[in-house]
Design an enzyme around this catalytic site. Structure first.
Site, mmCIF file in Angstrom:
data_model
loop_
_atom_site.group_PDB
_atom_site.id
_atom_site.type_symbol
_atom_site.label_atom_id
_atom_site.label_comp_id
_atom_site.label_asym_id
_atom_site.label_seq_id
_atom_site.Cartn_x
_atom_site.Cartn_y
_atom_site.Cartn_z
ATOM 1 N N GLU A 1 -2.728 -8.676 2.943
ATOM 2 C CA GLU A 1 -3.036 -9.483 4.185
ATOM 3 C C GLU A 1 -4.829 -9.251 4.416
ATOM 4 O O GLU A 1 -5.292 -9.835 5.534
ATOM 5 C CB GLU A 1 -2.308 -8.649 5.340
ATOM 6 N N CYS B 1 0.903 -1.117 -0.018
ATOM 7 C CA CYS B 1 0.046 0.027 -0.176
ATOM 8 C C CYS B 1 0.956 1.312 -0.066
ATOM 9 O O CYS B 1 1.460 1.576 -1.091
ATOM 10 C CB CYS B 1 -1.025 0.105 1.286
ATOM 11 N N HIS C 1 -3.874 -4.580 -0.179
ATOM 12 C CA HIS C 1 -3.558 -5.015 1.117
ATOM 13 C C HIS C 1 -3.526 -6.747 0.803
ATOM 14 O O HIS C 1 -4.894 -7.239 0.961
ATOM 15 C CB HIS C 1 -4.360 -4.687 2.144
#
Length: 218
Positions: A183, A79, A181
Site C-alpha cells: 500500500e 509486513c 508494504h
C-alpha cells in the site's frame, strides 16, 4: 468483499484505501463471522510480534483466521502480518505464530543498518499469479528488523537482497505473505494488490478475471 483484520495493530486506512482505489468492496472488522464470509482476508501489522498475536488472541481471532485458511480461501499477510503466518518468532522472546506456513522469524544480523527501511528491488524466485506483470528490479517499500526463514524454500516467490537474501513474497496454497508494504509501494504495490484480487476472483470462478467490482470506503 475483502475483509481487513482489525485487531488494533496496523495502518488499516492506507491498506483499505489502496484496495478501494482498485475498485474493491473492503471492510475493516474484528467480527469473526464477517471474516469467514469474506472473499479474501488481509492481515496487516506493525509493531512487535508477541503483542500482535496477543491482540488476536484477546479478540478471539486466531481460530477464525486458521479456519478461513483451512477452507482454502485467500489470506494475505502484510509486513508483520506476513511474519505472523509462520510458526514462531524470536522477537523479544519466543512466540507462537499462526502456523500457516512452516518456518520461523529471526532478527537480521550484521553491522549494516537495521531496521531495513526504504525501497528495495524484488527478485522473482519463480513465476506465480501474484507476480504477474512484475519485472525483475521493480522496487517496493520495506520497514522491518526481522525476517522469515521458511522451512521449505519453494514457498518463496520473490526476495530482496539486503546484505542477505530476505524473502519478500511467500505463497503456500492460498496463504500469501508480503514482507513489504504494498500500500506504500506506488504502482508496483498496486499491481501486486491487483494480482491478489485476480487471485481471489480466479479461485471463486475457477478462471482468471481482472478484478472484483464495487466500492466501500473503510
Amino acid at each position: 468483499m475483502i475483509a481487513i483484520v482489525d485487531y488494533g495493530v496496523g495502518n488499516l486506512r492506507s491498506v483499505g484505501q489502496a484496495f478501494t482505489h482498485l475498485g474493491v468492496d473492503v471492510i475493516a472488522t474484528d467480527d469473526a463471522s464477517v471474516l469467514l464470509r469474506a472473499d479474501g482476508v488481509v492481515l496487516p501489522g506493525v509493531g512487535a510480534f508477541g503483542d500482535a498475536m496477543n491482540q488476536l488472541r484477546v479478540r478471539e481471532l486466531i481460530t477464525p483466521i486458521k479456519q478461513y485458511a483451512a477452507e482454502g480461501k485467500p489470506l494475505l499477510g502484510i509486513c508483520l502480518g506476513m511474519q505472523m503466518l509462520f510458526d514462531t518468532s524470536e522477537e523479544h522472546g519466543e512466540h507462537a505464530g499462526l502456523g500457516l506456513i512452516s518456518g520461523s522469524i529471526k532478527r537480521m544480523q550484521g553491522t549494516h543498518k537495521i531496521p531495513h527501511v526504504g525501497w528495495n528491488q524484488l527478485e522473482k524466485s519463480r513465476e506465480h499469479p501474484l507476480v504477474k506483470d512484475i519485472k525483475m528490479g521493480d522496487s517496493v517499500y520495506f520497514v522491518h528488523s526481522y525476517y522469515a526463514i521458511p522451512d521449505h524454500q519453494q514457498v518463496v516467490v520473490a526476495s530482496v537482497d539486503y546484505y542477505q537474501e530476505i524473502p519478500a513474497i511467500v505463497v503456500q496454497d492460498q496463504v500469501i505473505g508480503m514482507q513489504f508494504h504494498p500500500e506504500k509501494s506506488s504502482t508496483v504495490g498496486l499491481q501486486l494488490l491487483s494480482n491478489f484480487i485476480a487471485f481471489i476472483d480466479r479461485g471463486e470462478r475457477g478462471e482468471e478475471h481482472d478484478c472484483i467490482t464495487g466500492h466501500r470506503l473503510i
